[in-house]
Write an enzyme that holds these catalytic residues in place. Sequence first.
Site, PDB file in Angstrom:
ATOM      1  N   GLY A 133       0.618  -1.206  -0.102  1.00 14.40           N
ATOM      2  CA  GLY A 133       0.178   0.095   0.075  1.00 14.40           C
ATOM      3  C   GLY A 133       0.802   1.199  -0.103  1.00 14.40           C
ATOM      4  N   ASP A 179       7.906   5.596   8.400  1.00 15.03           N
ATOM      5  CA  ASP A 179       7.225   5.010   9.564  1.00 15.03           C
ATOM      6  C   ASP A 179       6.262   5.694   9.893  1.00 15.03           C
ATOM      7  OD1 ASP A 179       7.701   2.642  11.286  1.00 15.03           O
ATOM      8  OD2 ASP A 179       7.221   4.164  12.956  1.00 15.03           O
ATOM      9  N   GLY A 216      -4.635  -0.514   4.887  1.00 13.05           N
ATOM     10  CA  GLY A 216      -4.748  -0.311   6.253  1.00 13.05           C
ATOM     11  C   GLY A 216      -5.760   0.402   6.916  1.00 13.05           C
ATOM     12  N   TYR A 217      -5.704   1.340   7.520  1.00  8.01           N
ATOM     13  CA  TYR A 217      -7.040   1.895   8.438  1.00  8.01           C
ATOM     14  C   TYR A 217      -7.716   2.816   7.365  1.00  8.01           C
ATOM     15  CZ  TYR A 217      -4.658  -0.409  12.299  1.00  8.01           C
ATOM     16  OH  TYR A 217      -3.850  -1.251  12.985  1.00  8.01           O
ATOM     17  N   ARG A 237       1.330  11.304   4.568  1.00  6.87           N
ATOM     18  CA  ARG A 237       2.301  10.818   3.903  1.00  6.87           C
ATOM     19  C   ARG A 237       2.774  12.036   2.700  1.00  6.87           C
ATOM     20  NH1 ARG A 237       0.713   6.301   3.433  1.00  6.87           N
ATOM     21  NH2 ARG A 237       1.913   5.932   5.086  1.00  6.87           N
TER      22      ARG A 237
HETATM   23  P1  IMP Z   1       4.695   0.510   9.551  1.00 10.30           P
HETATM   24  O1  IMP Z   1       5.250   2.036   9.361  1.00 10.30           O
HETATM   25  O2  IMP Z   1       5.410  -0.455   8.687  1.00 10.30           O
HETATM   26  O3  IMP Z   1       5.147   0.374  10.910  1.00 10.30           O
HETATM   27  O4  IMP Z   1       3.301   0.569   9.392  1.00 10.30           O
HETATM   28  C1  IMP Z   1       2.256   1.633   9.465  1.00 10.30           C
HETATM   29  C2  IMP Z   1       1.156   1.104   9.733  1.00 10.30           C
HETATM   30  O5  IMP Z   1      -0.123   2.370  10.068  1.00 10.30           O
HETATM   31  C3  IMP Z   1       0.513   0.570   8.348  1.00 10.30           C
HETATM   32  O6  IMP Z   1       0.490  -0.980   8.154  1.00 10.30           O
HETATM   33  C4  IMP Z   1      -1.039   1.044   8.524  1.00 10.30           C
HETATM   34  O7  IMP Z   1      -1.904  -0.257   9.250  1.00 10.30           O
HETATM   35  C5  IMP Z   1      -0.988   2.135   9.273  1.00 10.30           C
HETATM   36  N1  IMP Z   1      -1.024   3.378   8.266  1.00 10.30           N
HETATM   37  C6  IMP Z   1       0.093   4.099   7.891  1.00 10.30           C
HETATM   38  N2  IMP Z   1      -0.209   4.862   6.884  1.00 10.30           N
HETATM   39  C7  IMP Z   1      -1.452   4.592   6.714  1.00 10.30           C
HETATM   40  C8  IMP Z   1      -2.281   5.300   5.344  1.00 10.30           C
HETATM   41  O8  IMP Z   1      -1.924   6.143   4.615  1.00 10.30           O
HETATM   42  N3  IMP Z   1      -3.784   4.662   5.478  1.00 10.30           N
HETATM   43  C9  IMP Z   1      -3.811   3.494   6.414  1.00 10.30           C
HETATM   44  N4  IMP Z   1      -3.391   3.096   7.362  1.00 10.30           N
HETATM   45  C10 IMP Z   1      -2.123   3.505   7.449  1.00 10.30           C
END
Ligand code: IMP
Length: 197
Positions: free
Chosen positions: A14, A71, A154-155, A182
Amino acid sequence: MILDKLVIASNNQGKIVEIRQMLEPYGVEVFSAGELGLPDVEETETTFEGNARLKADTLCRLSKLPCLADDSGLCVNALGGRPGVYSARYAPDRNWVKGMEMLLAELKASGSDDRTAYFECVLAFAMPNVDTKVFSGRVDGVITKKMSGPGGFGYDPIFQPDGFDKTFGNFTAADKAEVSHRGRAFEKFIKEVLVGE
Ligand code: IMP
């Protein structure tokens, strides 16, 4: 700076899809860590910045290439900012639907009427023999009562950004990038690193 090849310290499809799309206009070829046979770096820090630096610095050292780590996570105010840095691990087996169901149930059980939340993103950009740079972005909004929308990852289906009446699940990738955590962090990275302002 001319940056033709960039390693993204993630295998989250994603995220990679969004990042590729944001960097495409600048001619940057984006590779996920896995595409270059690089390992997943375990997130052992307790902050977004700590984990972003750890992932970017580790993969830069291993690959000797410029590396960018993102992150990010969802912070729910009524839950004291959780799941926050643990957003990816909150969902069992990274099953986002289960994760969203758990979050909605937890929020209901908290008895709070406060549904405010924010997404945060910290980017760390590491290059061999140069100090690592960090850029951050945040978007505020609310957690909806049910999931809506097929888009994003994700969410996204339960997050409605302030000023809109639909969840990120109903945004196109380009529209999401205009307002997302982001997108905002990338705007700073692009200005400072790619176009050198
Ligand atoms: P990490 O940065 O790899 O630890 O993962 C961040 C987690 O936060 C993701 O796997 C999603 O569950 C959530 N997340 C981060 N950015 C987004 C987004 O733009 N949309 C939805 N969920 C997000």
